[in-house]
Design an enzyme around this catalytic site. Sequence first.
Site, PDB file in Angstrom:
ATOM      1  N   HIS A  26       0.816  -1.217   0.000  1.00  0.00           N
ATOM      2  CA  HIS A  26       0.000   0.000   0.000  1.00  0.00           C
ATOM      3  C   HIS A  26       0.850   1.268   0.000  1.00  0.00           C
ATOM      4  O   HIS A  26       0.323   2.379   0.093  1.00  0.00           O
ATOM      5  CB  HIS A  26      -0.920  -0.023   1.233  1.00  0.00           C
ATOM      6  CG  HIS A  26      -2.081   0.895   1.163  1.00  0.00           C
ATOM      7  ND1 HIS A  26      -2.296   1.914   2.067  1.00  0.00           N
ATOM      8  CD2 HIS A  26      -3.107   0.959   0.290  1.00  0.00           C
ATOM      9  CE1 HIS A  26      -3.398   2.556   1.760  1.00  0.00           C
ATOM     10  NE2 HIS A  26      -3.913   2.008   0.687  1.00  0.00           N
TER      11      HIS A  26
ATOM     12  N   LYS B 277       3.333   4.400  -1.194  1.00  0.00           N
ATOM     13  CA  LYS B 277       3.427   5.314  -2.332  1.00  0.00           C
ATOM     14  C   LYS B 277       4.729   6.087  -2.199  1.00  0.00           C
ATOM     15  O   LYS B 277       4.825   7.027  -1.404  1.00  0.00           O
ATOM     16  CB  LYS B 277       2.254   6.296  -2.370  1.00  0.00           C
ATOM     17  CG  LYS B 277       0.887   5.653  -2.622  1.00  0.00           C
ATOM     18  CD  LYS B 277       0.146   5.375  -1.356  1.00  0.00           C
ATOM     19  CE  LYS B 277      -1.262   4.867  -1.651  1.00  0.00           C
ATOM     20  NZ  LYS B 277      -1.866   4.168  -0.519  1.00  0.00           N
TER      21      LYS B 277
ATOM     22  N   ASP C  95      16.911  10.651  -8.669  1.00  0.00           N
ATOM     23  CA  ASP C  95      18.283  11.202  -8.686  1.00  0.00           C
ATOM     24  C   ASP C  95      18.837  11.574  -7.312  1.00  0.00           C
ATOM     25  O   ASP C  95      19.624  12.526  -7.222  1.00  0.00           O
ATOM     26  CB  ASP C  95      18.331  12.443  -9.578  1.00  0.00           C
ATOM     27  CG  ASP C  95      18.273  12.108 -11.057  1.00  0.00           C
ATOM     28  OD1 ASP C  95      18.323  10.914 -11.396  1.00  0.00           O
ATOM     29  OD2 ASP C  95      18.173  13.049 -11.864  1.00  0.00           O
TER      30      ASP C  95
ATOM     31  N   HIS D  64      -9.307  11.278   1.074  1.00  0.00           N
ATOM     32  CA  HIS D  64      -8.424  10.105   1.094  1.00  0.00           C
ATOM     33  C   HIS D  64      -7.129  10.391   1.867  1.00  0.00           C
ATOM     34  O   HIS D  64      -6.242   9.552   1.932  1.00  0.00           O
ATOM     35  CB  HIS D  64      -8.098   9.705  -0.351  1.00  0.00           C
ATOM     36  CG  HIS D  64      -7.461   8.368  -0.496  1.00  0.00           C
ATOM     37  ND1 HIS D  64      -6.141   8.200  -0.899  1.00  0.00           N
ATOM     38  CD2 HIS D  64      -7.943   7.115  -0.308  1.00  0.00           C
ATOM     39  CE1 HIS D  64      -5.852   6.915  -0.962  1.00  0.00           C
ATOM     40  NE2 HIS D  64      -6.916   6.230  -0.604  1.00  0.00           N
TER      41      HIS D  64
ATOM     42  N   LYS E  96      -4.339  10.848   4.763  1.00  0.00           N
ATOM     43  CA  LYS E  96      -3.975  10.091   5.972  1.00  0.00           C
ATOM     44  C   LYS E  96      -3.003  10.962   6.769  1.00  0.00           C
ATOM     45  O   LYS E  96      -1.783  10.862   6.634  1.00  0.00           O
ATOM     46  CB  LYS E  96      -3.304   8.764   5.624  1.00  0.00           C
ATOM     47  CG  LYS E  96      -4.122   7.856   4.668  1.00  0.00           C
ATOM     48  CD  LYS E  96      -3.668   8.000   3.272  1.00  0.00           C
ATOM     49  CE  LYS E  96      -4.122   6.904   2.317  1.00  0.00           C
ATOM     50  NZ  LYS E  96      -5.422   6.399   2.428  1.00  0.00           N
TER      51      LYS E  96
ATOM     52  N   ASP F 152      -0.953  18.787  18.811  1.00  0.00           N
ATOM     53  CA  ASP F 152      -0.539  20.020  19.498  1.00  0.00           C
ATOM     54  C   ASP F 152       0.081  21.053  18.564  1.00  0.00           C
ATOM     55  O   ASP F 152       0.813  21.949  19.018  1.00  0.00           O
ATOM     56  CB  ASP F 152       0.451  19.702  20.629  1.00  0.00           C
ATOM     57  CG  ASP F 152      -0.171  18.879  21.742  1.00  0.00           C
ATOM     58  OD1 ASP F 152      -1.415  18.859  21.833  1.00  0.00           O
ATOM     59  OD2 ASP F 152       0.580  18.259  22.515  1.00  0.00           O
TER      60      ASP F 152
END
Length: 484
Positions: free
Chosen positions: A222, A224, A229, A402, A404, A409
């Site tokens: 899952h 990404k 370079d 979508h 996450k 604080d």
Amino acid sequence: MTTIMWIVVAILVLNTLGAIITVLREVRDISTTWAWLLVLIFLPVIGFGIYMFAGRGLSAKKVQQIQEQYVAGVDAFLALQKHENNRNRLLPPSDLSPASRELVNLFLNTDQAPVLGNNQLQIYTDGEKKFAALFRDIDAAKSFIYIEYYTIYADQLGHELQRHLVAKAKEGVTIKVLYDAWGSLGATAKFWRPLTDVGGQVETYFSSQHIFTDFRLNYRDHRKVVVIDDAVGYIGGFNVGDQYVSRAPKFGYWRDTHLRVQGDTVQALKVRFLMDWNATVKDDKQIAYSVKPLENTEPSQLNTPIQIVASGPDNHHQQIKFGYTKMISSATESVWIQTPYLVPDDTVFDALTSAALSGIDVRIMVPDMPDHPFIFRATQYYANALTALGVKVYHYQNGFLHAKTMIVDGKIASVGSANLDIRSFKLNFEINAFIYDRQVAGQLRDIFEDDLKKSRLLTMEEINHQSRWLHFKQRFSRLLSPIL
């Protein structure tokens, strides 16, 4: 009894015995064990088909491959940091707050994840802008491009990505793409042929390119991650597909959060990609851990400390879940969370409710539309339960949320691939950036506040007016939450 009745009884008895033996073959927590027993016993025969699809674990051989590459990657990274200042930079900075230092030490102990400074971040919440930046960076590549996504669809955006990669491969740039077969339905070998024909390498993470020969729902890649370079890295929630740039009428506007990173943290992302690539491919396709040494800047010059933390079913520590729980429990003022799926286990649920009941400003933003029916109903169940205990739950209404993210604080933040659900905690391979920077946390807080203008607060009045049928669907989905 008639012969037919005896046959039925025999099938039920054998089914029950088979269910018990099947489930107890692997060590699981109690809630997951009971959930699978429920499925296998009350859905005779059919339940075993469901289990084959969604319940099987990774083989010991695959787990060993992942762990061997993890050790090799960590050792190579640490060995290259020979300068004394660089060694010190792998330790918690002295100016971090006690709560931040505890979180840093947690990840050092569970994932050997160094905290790295000397970083600059750009935050993307719009798919069109994120992919425009990514394609510019790809076009500017001179040496290599490493790409790892859960989803790369063979649609307009997928073909656009491929065209940019093909052009760079023709220039001699090394191209390596790692993707998940289940998350990338349609991205077959035929789709990738224009890239592989010009020297690009494409692999599916621990699986075949065909879902019918990889009949397994769980233990998916899952993550990404993009590294270009040794100069630029990407990490966050966006996958590659038309829906992620708001071209899918079903979802409308796609609201996500992704980071573009420059600085030392790019090396941590590179190591993570190399671990995943080398654990997947045969020996002759593996890449040497050629990690670039950190720049010899003084600690006082560093900015935006970041830890790149990965977790997955190959490790029992559940590093990202531990990080989320630690962040929540350390809060003294606020915990603001965005997640598409709200299916916490008991540990995270208790941390959230304990914080809210202690007077901490706990806010959670979730979508107001489903992309997976059972998970959406389970999310509704937990949203209702948390609201009753003092957590403020908001439903985002300007499309599909979508992102996450977690902000505590206004000082510490996390952005990555891991949702606030059991699947991300235990069943999938995930990666998050934990950021110890007030300015970046403040930017994410401002984004959250802007999203509040497009959201509605869930109230007890609304919950009390939900139908009995809706409550039944929510509770039934919650029973399956350990395996959703």
